[in-house]
Each structure stands twice: as C-alpha cells, then as structure tokens.
Scaffold this motif. Structure first.
Motif, PDB file in Angstrom:
ATOM      1  N   LYS A  47       0.827  -1.287  -0.196  1.00  0.00           N
ATOM      2  CA  LYS A  47       0.107  -0.068  -0.024  1.00  0.00           C
ATOM      3  C   LYS A  47       0.897   1.425  -0.122  1.00  0.00           C
ATOM      4  O   LYS A  47       0.417   2.244  -0.249  1.00  0.00           O
ATOM      5  N   GLU A  68       0.968   3.382  -3.246  1.00  0.00           N
ATOM      6  CA  GLU A  68      -0.167   3.948  -3.853  1.00  0.00           C
ATOM      7  C   GLU A  68      -0.302   5.341  -3.999  1.00  0.00           C
ATOM      8  O   GLU A  68      -0.614   5.978  -5.042  1.00  0.00           O
ATOM      9  N   TYR A  99      -5.350   1.794  -8.242  1.00  0.00           N
ATOM     10  CA  TYR A  99      -3.990   1.179  -7.849  1.00  0.00           C
ATOM     11  C   TYR A  99      -4.355  -0.266  -7.185  1.00  0.00           C
ATOM     12  O   TYR A  99      -5.361  -0.464  -6.631  1.00  0.00           O
TER      13      TYR A  99
END
Length: 135
Positions: A12, A15, A26
């Motif tokens: 993450k 992103e 994403y």
C-alpha cells in the motif's frame, strides 16, 4: 491515447506515488490477485510490464482482455506463459526495448519518475539515473 491507467505494485505504501503520477486505480499485488482485479475492471487492453520479476509478469497475464497485449519492457530471466490463455482470447506477449521513457509515458498521460539506481558498483562509478514509468 485514452488509456485508463491502472498501477500494480507490492504494498500500500506505493499507492500515493502511483496516483500522483497518474494512476486512477491502484492494485496492491500483496493484498489481492492482480489478474482478478484487472478482470473486475473489464480486463486490460495493454499491460506494460516494467517489473524485473518473471513471477510478477506471469501473475498479470490472466488480467488481459480479449485481443490484449502483455508488453514486456522489464528484463526478467524467465516467466511462465499460458498458451491456452493466449489462444483462447487472441492475446499476445511482446517484448520492447525503448529508450525514450519520458516521451512514452507522456503519450499515455502518465508522468515519468526518475529513480537513482545506486548499488555498490555505481557508488564507485557515480550514480546513474534510470527513467521508468511507475504507474
């Protein structure tokens, strides 16, 4: 070019940069199956594979739409390709060496991030810049 840019990366933490560089979607490949996520979006007409991992490139093949192309620009030693997937959907896998990353990225409305590739050899020879699309 009219493409809808989808970025696929691990984690993450990548992103925000992917979205800043122009990705509207994403996909975290550690949290979900990238091929399944691409199929939920209708499948990809083109997947620009900048990864240097054959495993990562193999994992996205199933996300190609009918008549889609997996365009490989990352250098992996090997990867698995499903002939049935290619034949049943008229899909293709192509390799391409290109040098003008900034111009290519600009055509798709995606910004190009220049990363400094620093390793032990480049420290003694001076760091070099490597352009690559990141979204």
């Amino acid at each position: 070019m009219g493409f809808h840019t989808v970025a696929i990366a691990r984690g993450k933490d990548k992103e925000p940069l992917a979205r800043k560089l122009g990705a509207s979607v994403y996909i975290d490949s550690q949290a979900s199956d990238p091929a399944a996520e691409l199929n939920k979006l209708g499948g990809a007409k083109v997947i620009l594979a900048t990864a240097t991992s054959g495993e990562a490139m193999s994992a996205v093949q199933g996300g190609l739409a009918v008549n889609g192309t997996l365009l490989i620009v990352g250098a992996a030693h090997s990867m698995q390709v499903s002939p049935v997937l290619l034949l049943m959907g008229n899909r293709s896998v192509k390799g391409w060496v290109f040098r003008d990353v900034d111009r290519f990225a600009g055509c798709a409305g995606v910004q190009c991030a220049k990363r400094r590739a620093v390793d032990e050899r480049s420290l003694s020879a001076g760091a070099r810049e490597r352009g690559r699309t990141t979204a």
